[in-house]
Write an enzyme that holds these catalytic residues in place. Structure first.
Site, PDB file in Angstrom:
ATOM      1  N   ASN A 126       0.387  -1.438   0.023  1.00 31.54           N
ATOM      2  CA  ASN A 126      -0.016  -0.278   0.100  1.00 31.54           C
ATOM      3  C   ASN A 126       0.545   1.245   0.378  1.00 31.54           C
ATOM      4  O   ASN A 126       0.641   2.044  -0.487  1.00 31.54           O
ATOM      5  CB  ASN A 126      -1.210  -0.126   1.475  1.00 31.54           C
ATOM      6  CG  ASN A 126      -2.453  -0.774   0.917  1.00 31.54           C
ATOM      7  OD1 ASN A 126      -2.311  -1.234   0.093  1.00 31.54           O
ATOM      8  ND2 ASN A 126      -2.711  -1.235   1.736  1.00 31.54           N
TER       9      ASN A 126
ATOM     10  N   ARG B 257     -16.410   1.999  -1.201  1.00 31.03           N
ATOM     11  CA  ARG B 257     -15.700   2.073  -2.089  1.00 31.03           C
ATOM     12  C   ARG B 257     -15.679   3.593  -3.102  1.00 31.03           C
ATOM     13  O   ARG B 257     -15.252   3.988  -4.096  1.00 31.03           O
ATOM     14  CB  ARG B 257     -14.700   1.298  -2.643  1.00 31.03           C
ATOM     15  CG  ARG B 257     -14.474  -0.080  -2.105  1.00 31.03           C
ATOM     16  CD  ARG B 257     -13.303  -0.251  -1.124  1.00 31.03           C
ATOM     17  NE  ARG B 257     -12.392  -0.131  -1.177  1.00 31.03           N
ATOM     18  CZ  ARG B 257     -11.246  -0.368  -1.375  1.00 31.03           C
ATOM     19  NH1 ARG B 257     -11.046  -1.777  -1.369  1.00 31.03           N
ATOM     20  NH2 ARG B 257     -10.323   0.111  -1.186  1.00 31.03           N
TER      21      ARG B 257
HETATM   22  N1  EPU Z   1     -14.493   6.757   1.662  1.00 35.50           N
HETATM   23  C1  EPU Z   1     -15.383   7.244   1.395  1.00 35.50           C
HETATM   24  N2  EPU Z   1     -15.373   8.354   0.169  1.00 35.50           N
HETATM   25  C2  EPU Z   1     -13.673   8.775  -0.643  1.00 35.50           C
HETATM   26  C3  EPU Z   1     -12.590   7.525   0.432  1.00 35.50           C
HETATM   27  C4  EPU Z   1     -12.683   6.606   0.880  1.00 35.50           C
HETATM   28  O1  EPU Z   1     -16.193   7.490   2.037  1.00 35.50           O
HETATM   29  O2  EPU Z   1     -13.727   9.660  -1.208  1.00 35.50           O
HETATM   30  C5  EPU Z   1     -13.739   5.656   2.928  1.00 35.50           C
HETATM   31  C6  EPU Z   1     -14.285   4.257   2.464  1.00 35.50           C
HETATM   32  O3  EPU Z   1     -15.831   4.048   1.440  1.00 35.50           O
HETATM   33  C7  EPU Z   1     -13.960   4.003   3.288  1.00 35.50           C
HETATM   34  C8  EPU Z   1     -12.939   5.144   4.313  1.00 35.50           C
HETATM   35  O4  EPU Z   1     -13.458   6.218   3.315  1.00 35.50           O
HETATM   36  O5  EPU Z   1     -14.568   3.890   4.263  1.00 35.50           O
HETATM   37  C9  EPU Z   1     -11.507   4.631   4.009  1.00 35.50           C
HETATM   38  O6  EPU Z   1     -10.797   4.252   2.937  1.00 35.50           O
HETATM   39  P1  EPU Z   1      -9.921   4.868   2.367  1.00 35.50           P
HETATM   40  O7  EPU Z   1      -9.771   5.741   1.129  1.00 35.50           O
HETATM   41  O8  EPU Z   1      -8.896   5.747   3.499  1.00 35.50           O
HETATM   42  O9  EPU Z   1      -9.250   4.007   1.824  1.00 35.50           O
HETATM   43  P2  EPU Z   1      -8.489   3.570   0.816  1.00 35.50           P
HETATM   44  O10 EPU Z   1      -7.391   4.471   0.424  1.00 35.50           O
HETATM   45  O11 EPU Z   1      -9.309   3.062  -1.239  1.00 35.50           O
HETATM   46  C10 EPU Z   1      -6.513   2.061   1.479  1.00 35.50           C
HETATM   47  C11 EPU Z   1      -5.671   0.645   1.161  1.00 35.50           C
HETATM   48  C12 EPU Z   1      -6.930  -0.305   1.424  1.00 35.50           C
HETATM   49  C13 EPU Z   1      -6.962   0.324   3.180  1.00 35.50           C
HETATM   50  C14 EPU Z   1      -7.765   1.398   3.665  1.00 35.50           C
HETATM   51  C15 EPU Z   1      -7.771   1.991   4.428  1.00 35.50           C
HETATM   52  C16 EPU Z   1      -4.091   1.094  -0.377  1.00 35.50           C
HETATM   53  C17 EPU Z   1      -4.465   0.290  -1.914  1.00 35.50           C
HETATM   54  N3  EPU Z   1      -5.596   0.210   0.347  1.00 35.50           N
HETATM   55  O12 EPU Z   1      -7.913   2.084   1.210  1.00 35.50           O
HETATM   56  O13 EPU Z   1      -5.831  -1.811   1.604  1.00 35.50           O
HETATM   57  O14 EPU Z   1      -7.733  -0.774   4.084  1.00 35.50           O
HETATM   58  O15 EPU Z   1      -6.798   2.167   2.877  1.00 35.50           O
HETATM   59  O16 EPU Z   1      -6.678   1.237   5.585  1.00 35.50           O
HETATM   60  O17 EPU Z   1      -2.773   2.210  -0.167  1.00 35.50           O
HETATM   61  C18 EPU Z   1      -5.582  -4.004   1.506  1.00 35.50           C
HETATM   62  O18 EPU Z   1      -4.266  -3.704   1.433  1.00 35.50           O
HETATM   63  O19 EPU Z   1      -6.085  -5.341   1.529  1.00 35.50           O
HETATM   64  C19 EPU Z   1      -6.382  -2.727   1.759  1.00 35.50           C
HETATM   65  C20 EPU Z   1      -7.789  -3.085   1.224  1.00 35.50           C
END
Ligand code: EPU
Length: 420
Positions: free
Chosen positions: A23, A120
């Site tokens: 990540n 997501r």
């Molecule tokens: N969210 C929103 N709006 C947005 C973006 C996110 O409401 O525009 C919400 C999501 O639905 C969620 C929360 O905010 O409820 C957090 O999501 P976040 O955006 O932080 O997740 P991400 O950046 O898409 C990364 C990791 C995930 C990890 C999450 C949380 C990467 C590639 N992915 O995802 O990793 O679970 O942060 O720590 O960095 C994994 O490795 O298995 C994985 C899913």
């Protein structure tokens, strides 16, 4: 589709080396698009998601040279907006949005859908881009963001479930090449954001506060080539530490940063797991008695959602009732029904799983549904009596480098076979 066949019930023993963080790697690779000069990333994990990101960079016209654990990327000229299908297939590819906006002031990417762990959305990513002056339209499955001029701004990125990790990464990357100062409020504090900021700073960006909820970026005209070593994967480290704990083993998890795992280690200690820490290692030792504990997932530095499923296996070994509450993703309990096939007693009540631990698990045929759920099933298989077959193991290969080889080196009886 391969499967993993595990004969469980054997305490793990020995040392295991942790790979670079998936990540962290994905946004770092995307950041190389911010310059036309050559960038080198070292300590890259050998994972399907990383290979996927390389293909995306190539589809944007970058030259990518892959070495052993390293990559050299040169995005002299960016051609087009990349391969729609490639980008659509991997959610992490959303992190090319910020670099494309920074470099081209325009990005057109396929709108990512939901996935098995939840809806997501990307509204916060788009809000960040709008705050910098972009006009956004969503048409025929594409998000199109465009502006004549990126301008620094105050941007609040806190959402319903707290900050967004990749949304923060995107805004930070775009803002490096915006005119003037950007301040991100309610920024994600994950170590992967700090790692990205360090790379961007090495490229010539002016960033302060990364790792805290307020990040300030002073835009610059140009970024340059740089070299960077990816931080160790804290989720892989937690998974191996828990593999040691659930098998009552003696496992030294080497090459990690224990400080990135304070919340997980704190809960493991509360659960009665014996371990010692050194600067770059966690040494799990056999524990006499495990206890139930309650866990709620939170943004960093709280308990990470990416370790929730694996922690559930430890709770299954601990006599008593544990309540595990998932506050980041709404449907991240796909492992529960599969664990039930192995004899686990877990019921779901809204965002919480009620785990009645202390009953023995027995091997079964189970199906991996996502990356971390798969890791939990492997841990359950290692701790169960009899044979467990984890099907659809391609999920685990997205985020764990050679997990079966590393577990075998700890004495696990695990092999990969063609499956269904
Ligand atoms: N969210 C929103 N709006 C947005 C973006 C996110 O409401 O525009 C919400 C999501 O639905 C969620 C929360 O905010 O409820 C957090 O999501 P976040 O955006 O932080 O997740 P991400 O950046 O898409 C990364 C990791 C995930 C990890 C999450 C949380 C990467 C590639 N992915 O995802 O990793 O679970 O942060 O720590 O960095 C994994 O490795 O298995 C994985 C899913």
């Amino acid at each position: 589709m391969d499967c993993l066949v595990i004969k469980g019930g054997k305490p793990l023993k020995g040392e295991v080396k942790i790979s670079g963080a998936k990540n962290a790697a994905l946004p770092l690779m995307a950041a190389t698009l911010l310059t036309g000069e050559e960038c080198t990333l070292r300590n890259l994990p050998n994972l399907s998601d990383v290979r996927f990101m390389s293909s995306i960079l190539k589809s944007l016209g970058a030259t990518v040279e892959t070495g052993r654990g390293s990559i050299k990327v040169r995005a002299k000229k960016i051609e087009g907006f990349g391969d729609y299908d490639l980008i659509r297939k991997m959610r992490g590819s959303i992190c090319i949005l910020g670099p494309l906006m920074g470099r081209l002031k325009e990005a057109k990417i396929s709108m990512p859908g939901g996935c098995v762990i939840g809806a997501r959305p990307i509204d916060l990513h788009l809000k960040g881009m709008r705050d910098l002056g972009a006009k956004i339209s969503i048409k025929s499955g594409y998000v199109h963001a465009k502006t004549k001029d990126l301008r620094g701004a105050e941007s609040f990125l806190g959402g319903r479930c707290g900050p967004t990790v990749l949304g923060t990464a995107n805004l930070m990357m775009a803002a490096t090449l915006a005119k003037g100062k950007t301040v991100i409020h309610s920024a994600a504090c994950e170590p992967e954001i700090e790692d990205l900021a360090n790379f961007l700073i090495a490229m010539g960006a002016k960033i302060s506060g990364a790792g805290s909820p307020t990040i300030t970026i002073q835009g610059v005209k140009k970024l340059y080539g740089a070299e960077h070593r990816v931080i160790p994967d804290r989720i892989e480290a937690a998974t191996f530490a828990l593999a040691g704990a659930v098998t009552n083993g003696n496992v030294k998890v080497q090459g990690c940063v224990p400080g990135h795992l304070s919340a997980v280690l704190d809960k493991m200690r509360e659960a009665g797991v014996k371990f010692s820490l050194e600067k770059n290692s966690i040494h799990i030792k056999p524990s006499k008695k495990l206890k139930s504990v309650d866990i709620t997932t939170m943004p960093h530095a709280g308990f990470p959602t990416d370790v929730q499923a694996q922690m559930m296996v430890l709770m299954l070994k601990s006599p008593g009732i544990s309540i595990i509450t998932e506050r980041i993703f709404e449907s991240r309990f796909m492992h529960v029904n599969e664990l039930a096939r192995m004899g686990a007693d877990i019921s779901i009540e809204g965002p919480s799983a009620i785990v009645k631990g202390g009953k023995p698990l027995s091997g079964a045929d189970v199906m991996a549904s996502d990356l971390r759920a798969s890791a939990a099933l492997v841990l359950a298989g290692l701790s169960a009596q009899g044979t467990t077959r984890v099907n659809r193991v391609y999920h685990i290969d997205r985020g764990y480098e050679d997990i079966d080889g590393k577990l075998r080196s700890l004495g696990a009886n695990i092999k990969r076979e063609p499956g269904h």
